[in-house]
Write a protein that holds these residues in place. Structure first.
Motif, mmCIF file in Angstrom:
data_model
loop_
_atom_site.group_PDB
_atom_site.id
_atom_site.type_symbol
_atom_site.label_atom_id
_atom_site.label_comp_id
_atom_site.label_asym_id
_atom_site.label_seq_id
_atom_site.Cartn_x
_atom_site.Cartn_y
_atom_site.Cartn_z
ATOM 1 N N VAL A 73 8.674 -24.177 17.334
ATOM 2 C CA VAL A 73 8.340 -23.487 18.580
ATOM 3 C C VAL A 73 9.455 -23.759 19.586
ATOM 4 C CG1 VAL A 73 6.628 -23.161 20.393
ATOM 5 C CG2 VAL A 73 5.885 -23.818 18.089
ATOM 6 N N VAL A 74 10.041 -22.688 20.122
ATOM 7 C CA VAL A 74 11.153 -22.814 21.060
ATOM 8 C C VAL A 74 10.657 -22.416 22.445
ATOM 9 C CG1 VAL A 74 13.559 -22.232 21.489
ATOM 10 C CG2 VAL A 74 12.662 -22.127 19.162
ATOM 11 N N CYS A 75 10.827 -23.311 23.424
ATOM 12 C CA CYS A 75 10.289 -23.102 24.774
ATOM 13 C C CYS A 75 11.367 -23.379 25.811
ATOM 14 C CB CYS A 75 9.103 -24.027 25.042
ATOM 15 S SG CYS A 75 7.822 -24.063 23.760
ATOM 16 N N ALA A 76 11.578 -22.436 26.710
ATOM 17 C CA ALA A 76 12.536 -22.641 27.799
ATOM 18 C C ALA A 76 11.898 -23.341 28.996
ATOM 19 C CB ALA A 76 13.132 -21.306 28.236
ATOM 20 N N ASP A 77 10.603 -23.588 28.916
ATOM 21 C CA ASP A 77 9.863 -24.220 30.007
ATOM 22 C C ASP A 77 9.393 -25.597 29.544
ATOM 23 O OD1 ASP A 77 8.146 -24.099 32.578
ATOM 24 O OD2 ASP A 77 6.679 -24.498 31.001
ATOM 25 N N ARG A 78 9.650 -26.633 30.350
ATOM 26 C CA ARG A 78 9.322 -27.995 29.945
ATOM 27 C C ARG A 78 7.821 -28.210 29.766
ATOM 28 N NH1 ARG A 78 14.079 -28.527 32.668
ATOM 29 N NH2 ARG A 78 15.580 -29.992 31.749
ATOM 30 N N GLY A 79 7.028 -27.658 30.682
ATOM 31 C CA GLY A 79 5.584 -27.810 30.560
ATOM 32 C C GLY A 79 5.056 -27.159 29.293
ATOM 33 N N THR A 80 5.597 -25.993 28.962
ATOM 34 C CA THR A 80 5.179 -25.306 27.744
ATOM 35 C C THR A 80 5.599 -26.096 26.516
ATOM 36 O OG1 THR A 80 5.380 -23.177 28.868
ATOM 37 C CG2 THR A 80 5.293 -23.134 26.471
ATOM 38 N N ALA A 81 6.798 -26.679 26.551
ATOM 39 C CA ALA A 81 7.270 -27.475 25.418
ATOM 40 C C ALA A 81 6.371 -28.687 25.198
ATOM 41 C CB ALA A 81 8.708 -27.916 25.653
ATOM 42 N N GLU A 82 5.966 -29.339 26.278
ATOM 43 C CA GLU A 82 5.072 -30.497 26.160
ATOM 44 C C GLU A 82 3.728 -30.079 25.585
ATOM 45 O OE1 GLU A 82 3.160 -34.034 29.002
ATOM 46 O OE2 GLU A 82 4.517 -32.512 29.840
ATOM 47 N N TRP A 83 3.219 -28.933 26.036
ATOM 48 C CA TRP A 83 1.942 -28.428 25.516
ATOM 49 C C TRP A 83 2.058 -28.082 24.025
ATOM 50 C CZ3 TRP A 83 1.647 -23.397 23.589
ATOM 51 C CH2 TRP A 83 0.370 -22.991 23.178
ATOM 52 N N PRO B 176 3.681 -28.871 15.040
ATOM 53 C CA PRO B 176 4.885 -28.052 15.233
ATOM 54 C C PRO B 176 6.088 -28.925 15.603
ATOM 55 C CG PRO B 176 3.071 -27.396 16.702
ATOM 56 C CD PRO B 176 2.734 -28.722 16.147
ATOM 57 N N LEU B 177 7.260 -28.475 15.200
ATOM 58 C CA LEU B 177 8.492 -28.986 15.781
ATOM 59 C C LEU B 177 8.772 -28.139 17.022
ATOM 60 C CD1 LEU B 177 10.813 -29.490 12.670
ATOM 61 C CD2 LEU B 177 9.935 -31.274 14.184
ATOM 62 N N VAL B 178 9.131 -28.779 18.117
ATOM 63 C CA VAL B 178 9.317 -28.056 19.374
ATOM 64 C C VAL B 178 10.708 -28.337 19.924
ATOM 65 C CG1 VAL B 178 8.499 -27.721 21.731
ATOM 66 C CG2 VAL B 178 6.853 -28.124 19.884
ATOM 67 N N LEU B 179 11.427 -27.273 20.258
ATOM 68 C CA LEU B 179 12.710 -27.382 20.946
ATOM 69 C C LEU B 179 12.529 -26.876 22.373
ATOM 70 C CD1 LEU B 179 15.285 -26.109 18.287
ATOM 71 C CD2 LEU B 179 15.098 -28.436 19.195
ATOM 72 N N GLY B 180 12.690 -27.779 23.327
ATOM 73 C CA GLY B 180 12.616 -27.413 24.730
ATOM 74 C C GLY B 180 13.886 -27.838 25.448
ATOM 75 N N PRO B 181 13.934 -27.671 26.765
ATOM 76 C CA PRO B 181 15.144 -28.038 27.515
ATOM 77 C C PRO B 181 15.559 -29.492 27.328
ATOM 78 C CG PRO B 181 13.667 -26.722 28.877
ATOM 79 C CD PRO B 181 12.910 -27.054 27.631
ATOM 80 N N ASP B 182 14.592 -30.404 27.137
ATOM 81 C CA ASP B 182 14.924 -31.825 26.998
ATOM 82 C C ASP B 182 15.306 -32.202 25.574
ATOM 83 O OD1 ASP B 182 14.417 -32.249 29.697
ATOM 84 O OD2 ASP B 182 12.292 -32.664 29.350
ATOM 85 N N ASP B 183 15.226 -31.265 24.647
ATOM 86 C CA ASP B 183 15.515 -31.563 23.242
ATOM 87 C C ASP B 183 16.873 -31.044 22.788
ATOM 88 O OD1 ASP B 183 12.862 -32.688 22.748
ATOM 89 O OD2 ASP B 183 12.161 -30.627 23.000
ATOM 90 N N VAL B 184 17.481 -30.171 23.567
ATOM 91 C CA VAL B 184 18.795 -29.615 23.240
ATOM 92 C C VAL B 184 19.757 -30.026 24.348
ATOM 93 C CG1 VAL B 184 20.131 -27.491 22.908
ATOM 94 C CG2 VAL B 184 17.831 -27.680 21.951
ATOM 95 N N PRO B 185 20.876 -30.638 24.000
ATOM 96 C CA PRO B 185 21.782 -31.159 25.041
ATOM 97 C C PRO B 185 22.445 -30.055 25.851
ATOM 98 C CG PRO B 185 22.824 -31.289 22.879
ATOM 99 C CD PRO B 185 21.390 -30.877 22.641
ATOM 100 N N VAL B 186 22.877 -30.422 27.055
ATOM 101 C CA VAL B 186 23.695 -29.533 27.873
ATOM 102 C C VAL B 186 25.110 -29.551 27.305
ATOM 103 C CG1 VAL B 186 24.731 -29.195 30.147
ATOM 104 C CG2 VAL B 186 22.317 -29.837 29.954
ATOM 105 N N ILE B 187 25.567 -28.425 26.814
ATOM 106 C CA ILE B 187 26.908 -28.332 26.231
ATOM 107 C C ILE B 187 27.819 -27.691 27.274
ATOM 108 C CG2 ILE B 187 28.288 -27.376 24.337
ATOM 109 C CD1 ILE B 187 25.790 -27.427 22.602
ATOM 110 N N ASP B 188 28.562 -28.520 27.974
ATOM 111 C CA ASP B 188 29.386 -28.017 29.081
ATOM 112 C C ASP B 188 30.877 -28.202 28.837
ATOM 113 O OD1 ASP B 188 29.464 -30.742 29.299
ATOM 114 O OD2 ASP B 188 28.511 -30.844 31.276
ATOM 115 N N SER B 189 31.238 -28.566 27.602
ATOM 116 C CA SER B 189 32.642 -28.712 27.234
ATOM 117 C C SER B 189 33.072 -27.519 26.385
ATOM 118 C CB SER B 189 32.860 -30.007 26.446
ATOM 119 O OG SER B 189 34.063 -29.963 25.703
ATOM 120 N N PRO B 190 34.146 -26.817 26.755
ATOM 121 C CA PRO B 190 34.603 -25.684 25.943
ATOM 122 C C PRO B 190 34.905 -26.063 24.506
ATOM 123 C CG PRO B 190 35.663 -25.655 28.097
ATOM 124 C CD PRO B 190 34.925 -26.956 28.007
#
Length: 303
Positions: free
Chosen positions: A104-114, A133-147
């Motif tokens: 389950v992929v969620c762009a919202d942290r509350g939804t990911a926790e649920w 379920p395995l859940v990928l939310g904002p806190d599970d995927v790192p911020v990739i800010d390096s080109p």
């Protein structure tokens, strides 16, 4: 309600199935990378009138064996979803006899926790079925800010941008992604175009989407081929029309709107992305295809 950002969060796994194994590492779960993949039908409808569709369903063949990956894009908590997910897994296991995994992929942290909650199905005395379920939310995927890091894994960077689209780091991700795409050769134009469009869809209507459109308006000139220049000048109308027709049919299916063969041919045969976009907006609330097609002057434009 199906949205473009909803589509992007599961379709990215269709574009690069190996992304699942790489992303799952951030959840502390090690899946072997697929040796091959097979895209399966997402229609889980029984002979009864009730229609059920999983967002994306892939057969992942690895050196350690095969499993089915069911990907669901979830924008908000929904009380009936765990029962539907349990049905999906049971159905595909009964149909294919291959162990399933639900992501389950969620762009919202509350939804990911649920979504990450374990759900036990059965009476208190004995749980007959447990949904994990395995859940990928904002806190599970790192911020990739390096080109450089973005260039090493563009699909993961697209997913990072979609999941962090409302976070302060979104701008840095998009700048890194734009530079990574700029480093692709002209031979990779079609691949770059796919990820450009998936990124825009994944960003939805956020402020980050405006930045992305600005970056692409400025930077699409880095493609040197003739068709890439047409992408900037004409927006690849034909490809956009095909994608929008597919999204429209998917939305109508999700909403249970009956589509005749004639209506389907009309949608698929429409080459105008703007008309298809209008039909898509109508379909968000329409209860019939007549309401989808109804608009002032639409009949002439649809031809």
């Amino acid at each position: 309600m199906v949205s473009s950002s909803h589509e992007a969060l599961h379709r990215i796994f269709q574009q690069d199935p190996g992304l699942f194994a790489r992303a799952a590492r951030h959840l502390g779960v090690a899946f072997p990378p697929p040796v091959s993949t097979t895209e399966l039908s997402t229609d889980l409808t029984e002979t009864q009138p009730l229609e059920r569709r999983v967002d994306t369903l892939l057969q992942m063949d690895t050196e350690d064996g095969s499993f089915l990956l069911a990907v669901e894009s979830q924008s908000r908590p929904a009380s009936g979803k765990p029962a539907s997910w349990a049905y999906y897994l049971s159905y595909v296991y009964a149909k294919y006899r291959i162990p399933p995994v639900l992501l389950v992929v969620c762009a919202d942290r509350g939804t990911a926790e649920w979504a990450a909650r374990q759900v036990d199905i059965g009476p208190r005395q004995w749980s007959s079925l447990t949904l994990r379920p395995l859940v990928l939310g904002p806190d599970d995927v790192p911020v990739i800010d390096s080109p450089d890091e973005a260039a090493r894994d563009i699909p993961l960077t697209v997913l990072s941008a979609a999941l962090h689209r409302r976070d302060p780091g979104a701008d840095a991700i998009l700048n890194a992604l734009a530079k990574a795409l700029k480093g692709l050769s002209a031979d990779d134009e079609d691949t770059a175009t796919t990820f450009i469009e998936l990124t825009e869809q994944g960003l939805g209507t956020t402020q980050a989407a405006e930045l992305w459109r600005h970056l692409m308006a400025v930077d699409l000139s880095f493609f040197q081929s003739r068709t890439a220049q047409q992408l900037r000048a004409e927006g690849r109308a034909e490809g956009r029309a095909e994608s929008r027709a597919k999204d429209l049919l998917l939305l109508l299916g999700h909403r249970g709107v009956e589509v005749s063969e004639r209506d389907r041919e009309r949608i698929v045969g429409c080459g105008d992305p703007d008309v298809l976009g209008l039909w898509f907006r109508n379909a968000l609330t329409a209860t019939s295809t007549a309401e989808v097609f109804a608009s002032a002057g639409e009949a002439g434009a649809a031809g």
